[in-house]
Design a protein around this motif. Structure first.
Motif, PDB file in Angstrom:
ATOM      1  N   ARG A   1       4.277 -23.508   0.214  1.00  0.00           N
ATOM      2  CA  ARG A   1       3.044 -22.909   0.703  1.00  0.00           C
ATOM      3  C   ARG A   1       3.002 -21.408   0.429  1.00  0.00           C
ATOM      4  O   ARG A   1       3.019 -20.606   1.351  1.00  0.00           O
TER       5      ARG A   1
ATOM      6  N   ARG B   1       0.433 -19.791  -0.827  1.00  0.00           N
ATOM      7  CA  ARG B   1      -0.925 -19.270  -0.746  1.00  0.00           C
ATOM      8  C   ARG B   1      -1.183 -18.396   0.486  1.00  0.00           C
ATOM      9  O   ARG B   1      -1.771 -17.326   0.349  1.00  0.00           O
ATOM     10  N   PRO B   2      -0.791 -18.798   1.700  1.00  0.00           N
ATOM     11  CA  PRO B   2      -1.046 -17.920   2.847  1.00  0.00           C
ATOM     12  C   PRO B   2      -0.390 -16.547   2.714  1.00  0.00           C
ATOM     13  O   PRO B   2      -0.987 -15.532   3.070  1.00  0.00           O
ATOM     14  N   SER B   3       0.799 -16.503   2.164  1.00  0.00           N
ATOM     15  CA  SER B   3       1.478 -15.220   1.982  1.00  0.00           C
ATOM     16  C   SER B   3       0.759 -14.362   0.953  1.00  0.00           C
ATOM     17  O   SER B   3       0.589 -13.155   1.138  1.00  0.00           O
TER      18      SER B   3
ATOM     19  N   MET C   1      -2.456 -14.581   0.100  1.00  0.00           N
ATOM     20  CA  MET C   1      -3.751 -14.174   0.648  1.00  0.00           C
ATOM     21  C   MET C   1      -3.584 -13.002   1.615  1.00  0.00           C
ATOM     22  O   MET C   1      -4.378 -12.057   1.612  1.00  0.00           O
ATOM     23  N   THR C   2      -2.553 -13.041   2.447  1.00  0.00           N
ATOM     24  CA  THR C   2      -2.310 -11.950   3.384  1.00  0.00           C
ATOM     25  C   THR C   2      -1.975 -10.659   2.647  1.00  0.00           C
ATOM     26  O   THR C   2      -2.485  -9.587   2.978  1.00  0.00           O
TER      27      THR C   2
END
Length: 51
Positions: free
Chosen positions: A14, A16-18, A20-21
């Motif tokens: 995962r 993507r969350p990192s 995006m942040t």
């Protein structure tokens, strides 16, 4: 499973969350440096969600 194993196992699955942040923070900081609080707010509220 301990916390270290969970981080090692979940990290590659995962990203993507990192990402995006990190991008949201970078764009917000660029807005503050270049155009002040108004452009930073617009970048964060308008540009980032469209990416």
């Amino acid at each position: 499973m301990n916390i270290g194993q969970a981080v090692v196992e979940g990290g590659p699955r995962r990203p993507r969350p990192s990402v995006m942040t990190a991008l949201a923070t970078t764009f917000a900081l660029v807005g503050v440096i270049i155009g002040g609080p108004i452009s930073s707010t617009l970048l964060t509220l308008v540009l980032i969600p469209t990416l």
